[in-house]
Design an enzyme around this catalytic site. Structure first.
Site, PDB file in Angstrom:
ATOM      1  N   HIS A  94       0.841  -1.197   0.000  1.00 34.09           N
ATOM      2  CA  HIS A  94       0.000   0.000   0.000  1.00 34.09           C
ATOM      3  C   HIS A  94       0.872   1.242   0.000  1.00 34.09           C
ATOM      4  O   HIS A  94       1.917   1.256   0.644  1.00 34.09           O
ATOM      5  CB  HIS A  94      -0.934   0.026   1.227  1.00 34.09           C
ATOM      6  CG  HIS A  94      -2.089   0.951   1.042  1.00 34.09           C
ATOM      7  ND1 HIS A  94      -2.018   2.281   1.343  1.00 34.09           N
ATOM      8  CD2 HIS A  94      -3.328   0.732   0.545  1.00 34.09           C
ATOM      9  CE1 HIS A  94      -3.179   2.851   1.050  1.00 34.09           C
ATOM     10  NE2 HIS A  94      -3.991   1.940   0.562  1.00 34.09           N
TER      11      HIS A  94
ATOM     12  N   ASP B  46      -7.900  -5.455   0.137  1.00 34.26           N
ATOM     13  CA  ASP B  46      -8.408  -6.305  -0.937  1.00 34.26           C
ATOM     14  C   ASP B  46      -8.007  -7.770  -0.798  1.00 34.26           C
ATOM     15  O   ASP B  46      -8.513  -8.622  -1.520  1.00 34.26           O
ATOM     16  CB  ASP B  46      -7.926  -5.756  -2.291  1.00 34.26           C
ATOM     17  CG  ASP B  46      -8.593  -4.437  -2.624  1.00 34.26           C
ATOM     18  OD1 ASP B  46      -9.779  -4.290  -2.286  1.00 34.26           O
ATOM     19  OD2 ASP B  46      -7.934  -3.555  -3.193  1.00 34.26           O
TER      20      ASP B  46
HETATM   21  N1  CMC Z   1       4.206  -7.530  -4.868  1.00 36.96           N
HETATM   22  C1  CMC Z   1       5.554  -7.482  -5.007  1.00 36.96           C
HETATM   23  N2  CMC Z   1       6.308  -6.368  -4.825  1.00 36.96           N
HETATM   24  C2  CMC Z   1       5.641  -5.254  -4.502  1.00 36.96           C
HETATM   25  C3  CMC Z   1       4.248  -5.219  -4.325  1.00 36.96           C
HETATM   26  C4  CMC Z   1       3.529  -6.421  -4.523  1.00 36.96           C
HETATM   27  N3  CMC Z   1       2.203  -6.446  -4.402  1.00 36.96           N
HETATM   28  N4  CMC Z   1       3.873  -3.971  -3.996  1.00 36.96           N
HETATM   29  C5  CMC Z   1       4.990  -3.223  -3.965  1.00 36.96           C
HETATM   30  N5  CMC Z   1       6.061  -4.008  -4.268  1.00 36.96           N
HETATM   31  C6  CMC Z   1       7.472  -3.584  -4.270  1.00 36.96           C
HETATM   32  C7  CMC Z   1       7.808  -2.797  -5.519  1.00 36.96           C
HETATM   33  O1  CMC Z   1       8.252  -3.650  -6.551  1.00 36.96           O
HETATM   34  C8  CMC Z   1       8.884  -1.877  -5.014  1.00 36.96           C
HETATM   35  O2  CMC Z   1      10.079  -2.621  -4.923  1.00 36.96           O
HETATM   36  P1  CMC Z   1      11.510  -1.900  -5.185  1.00 36.96           P
HETATM   37  O3  CMC Z   1      11.630  -0.865  -4.094  1.00 36.96           O
HETATM   38  O4  CMC Z   1      12.507  -2.993  -5.088  1.00 36.96           O
HETATM   39  O5  CMC Z   1      11.416  -1.296  -6.553  1.00 36.96           O
HETATM   40  C9  CMC Z   1       8.442  -1.551  -3.589  1.00 36.96           C
HETATM   41  O6  CMC Z   1       7.660  -2.679  -3.184  1.00 36.96           O
HETATM   42  C10 CMC Z   1       7.603  -0.282  -3.482  1.00 36.96           C
HETATM   43  O7  CMC Z   1       6.516  -0.412  -4.382  1.00 36.96           O
HETATM   44  P2  CMC Z   1       5.877   0.790  -5.188  1.00 36.96           P
HETATM   45  O8  CMC Z   1       5.261   0.253  -6.437  1.00 36.96           O
HETATM   46  O9  CMC Z   1       6.887   1.885  -5.334  1.00 36.96           O
HETATM   47  O10 CMC Z   1       4.769   1.264  -4.167  1.00 36.96           O
HETATM   48  P3  CMC Z   1       3.538   2.189  -4.493  1.00 36.96           P
HETATM   49  O11 CMC Z   1       3.239   2.907  -3.254  1.00 36.96           O
HETATM   50  O12 CMC Z   1       3.799   3.000  -5.717  1.00 36.96           O
HETATM   51  O13 CMC Z   1       2.369   1.159  -4.867  1.00 36.96           O
HETATM   52  C11 CMC Z   1       0.581  -0.388  -4.641  1.00 36.96           C
HETATM   53  C12 CMC Z   1       1.387   0.744  -3.988  1.00 36.96           C
HETATM   54  C13 CMC Z   1      -0.644  -0.685  -3.799  1.00 36.96           C
HETATM   55  C14 CMC Z   1       0.114   0.057  -6.046  1.00 36.96           C
HETATM   56  C15 CMC Z   1       1.481  -1.629  -4.764  1.00 36.96           C
HETATM   57  O14 CMC Z   1       1.862  -2.085  -3.484  1.00 36.96           O
HETATM   58  C16 CMC Z   1       0.801  -2.759  -5.534  1.00 36.96           C
HETATM   59  O15 CMC Z   1       0.891  -2.813  -6.756  1.00 36.96           O
HETATM   60  N6  CMC Z   1       0.095  -3.714  -4.821  1.00 36.96           N
HETATM   61  C17 CMC Z   1      -0.680  -4.738  -5.472  1.00 36.96           C
HETATM   62  C18 CMC Z   1      -2.012  -4.188  -5.946  1.00 36.96           C
HETATM   63  C19 CMC Z   1      -2.980  -3.994  -4.794  1.00 36.96           C
HETATM   64  O16 CMC Z   1      -3.166  -4.871  -3.959  1.00 36.96           O
HETATM   65  N7  CMC Z   1      -3.662  -2.824  -4.797  1.00 36.96           N
HETATM   66  C20 CMC Z   1      -4.687  -2.518  -3.785  1.00 36.96           C
HETATM   67  C21 CMC Z   1      -4.260  -1.434  -2.812  1.00 36.96           C
HETATM   68  S1  CMC Z   1      -5.384  -1.329  -1.424  1.00 36.96           S
HETATM   69  C22 CMC Z   1      -6.844  -0.687  -2.121  1.00 36.96           C
HETATM   70  C23 CMC Z   1      -6.718   0.761  -2.308  1.00 36.96           C
HETATM   71  O17 CMC Z   1      -6.835   1.504  -1.294  1.00 36.96           O
HETATM   72  O18 CMC Z   1      -6.466   1.194  -3.446  1.00 36.96           O
END
Ligand code: CMC
Length: 430
Positions: free
Chosen positions: A312, A369
């Site tokens: 998140h 989720d």
């Molecule tokens: N699986 C594997 N690695 C992950 C995941 C995941 N689900 N989420 C983040 N990471 C890693 C990402 O690869 C990155 O690694 P590195 O620092 O080595 O490059 C690090 O963690 C930080 O990730 P980010 O993409 O920079 O984080 P963000 O804040 O931009 O994204 C997120 C947040 C929710 C989009 C992401 O965690 C994700 O894609 N999760 C899966 C989709 C999901 O479950 N979404 C629902 C969120 S809750 C409902 C809502 O409120 O929207």
């Protein structure tokens, strides 16, 4: 806005020049540097892809402490609200800032009932969509279509007839969501009933049919009520920001909500609840339940695969909504006597995530989720409707955020800047 404390100035020095930027603090001691004068004074802008460090407003609505796993609506803890309230009271709370008293509750309930029907011409819209249409697409189209049938709300001032606006959106979109499901399975639509409460009414529209009488199960209705409360608001998330961005251009509430529904549909946002179930099903079908392989894939930077329902932007500890959702999922399955191998797999996957350094180092935990889809599934809600459930729950939050934005004295049209990196001036003749 209340609760703002002036903390003096921060100094930014670059290229031999310094400017003073005001620093202030909110009621929960979060601090911000006010950079509104930055470009005017220095010619520079800030660079912040994904708005990770950018505060776009001051808000009285929802408070999140992502480090401590706290979520509050208008000061009330999410656990207390989910345990004790009806969803419509939480909707009222988000919009009005206070829980309704008995009279206000009754009046709001009556509004919801009187606005639950869709114009009959709108009902025919559903016939034109293919059966496989994703219900989020239909819902978004229905939201903006409401502005063609009920345009009078656009003319009213922001706070005028507010309960009328809120109940119209909450009630009619719930009806539209159920109609889209009935259409997708080729069944006759079921009209809303005045005698039923908000959640029971939705369940009845989803599951009653002429050959199979249906009475909403209190366990299912209670679970739905709780889930909608968990979804009701989440401050400046992607869809709320979209709703506000569209509204900042002066577009009407229906158009803004319609855009928010589209944003929520994305798999990185609300669409993740559908993708969690599909991921779990794939782990069983393709990986024979091998959690280890999925974890390795999620960690592999060459592989675009991500664990759905994990991670998140704001929560760097366990998502407080996920805690409630996990317990509720177990309770609901037990009460309904449902045994779902996907729940066992989800718990095994969660254990593997929590035990793995990759996820610990990045503060990645199950989010809301991860478990909600399993509960919806046990309640008989089809997978492609999961994000619709999230959207119905989120409507009050979107409305509250939109209203606050429209009344914000600092509010301006949303219009980020960029750093251009393309070619400098060139000629077609050279
Ligand atoms: N699986 C594997 N690695 C992950 C995941 C995941 N689900 N989420 C983040 N990471 C890693 C990402 O690869 C990155 O690694 P590195 O620092 O080595 O490059 C690090 O963690 C930080 O990730 P980010 O993409 O920079 O984080 P963000 O804040 O931009 O994204 C997120 C947040 C929710 C989009 C992401 O965690 C994700 O894609 N999760 C899966 C989709 C999901 O479950 N979404 C629902 C969120 S809750 C409902 C809502 O409120 O929207």
């Amino acid at each position: 806005m209340s609760g703002i404390k002036d903390l003096g100035n921060a100094t930014l020095t670059f290229d031999g020049k310094s400017i003073e930027l005001p620093v202030f603090e909110g009621s929960e001691r979060e601090r911000a540097v006010d950079i509104r004068a930055l470009r005017k004074e220095t010619g520079m802008i800030t660079y912040d892809p994904g708005f990770v460090n950018t505060g776009c407003c001051q808000s009285d609505i929802t408070y999140i402490d992502g480090e401590k796993g706290i979520l509050r609506y208008r000061g009330y803890d999410i656990n207390e609200l989910a345990e004790n309230c009806e969803f419509i009271d939480v909707a009222y709370l988000l919009v009005h800032g206070a829980l309704p008293n008995e009279t206000q509750h009754g009046e709001f309930s009556r509004h919801l009932n009187s606005h639950s029907l869709l114009h009959e011409d709108m009902r025919h819209f559903f016939d034109a969509y293919p059966d496989h249409a994703h219900p989020m697409a239909t819902l978004s189209a229905m939201a903006v279509s409401l502005s063609t049938f009920y345009p009078e709300l656009e003319d009213a001032t922001i706070q005028e007839n507010i309960d009328y606006k809120v109940s119209r959106l909450l009630s009619k979109l719930r009806t539209a969501a159920a109609f889209s499901y009935k259409k997708s399975i080729g069944h006759p639509i079921v009209y809303p009933k005045r005698s039923l409460k908000y959640c029971e009414n939705f369940l009845n529209m989803m599951f009653w049919n002429p050959v199979n009488d249906y009475a909403p199960d209190p366990v299912v209705a209670k679970a739905l009520n709780k889930l909608l409360i968990l979804h009701a608001d989440h401050e400046q998330n992607c869809s709320a920001s979209v709703v506000k961005m569209v509204g900042s251009a002066g577009a009407n509430l229906y158009a803004s909500i319609s855009a928010g529904i589209c944003a929520l549909w994305g798999p990185l946002h609300g669409g993740a609840n559908q993708h969690v179930i599909e991921m779990l099903e794939r782990i069983i079908a393709e990986d024979k339940g091998n959690v280890k392989r999925v974890i390795e894939r999620a960690k592999d930077k060459e592989d675009p695969f991500r664990l759905m329902g994990v991670g998140h932007r704001v929560y760097k500890s366990y998502d407080p909504r996920a805690k409630v959702a996990k317990q509720m999922c177990k309770d609901v399955l037990a009460k309904l006597g449902v045994s779902d191998p996907l729940l066992d797999l989800a718990m095994e996957l969660e254990d593997a995530v929590l035990a793995d350094d990759y996820f610990a180092e990045r503060c990645l935990y199950p989010n809301i989720d991860f478990y909600t889809g399993l509960t919806y599934r046990a309640m008989g809600i089809p997978t492609n409707m999961f994000t619709v459930m999230f959207a119905i729950g989120r409507i009050p939050g979107w409305i509250a955020q939109w209203l606050e934005m429209r009344e914000d004295p600092d509010g301006r049209i949303g219009r980020p800047r960029q750093i251009y990196t393309g070619p400098t001036l060139r000629s077609m003749n050279s």
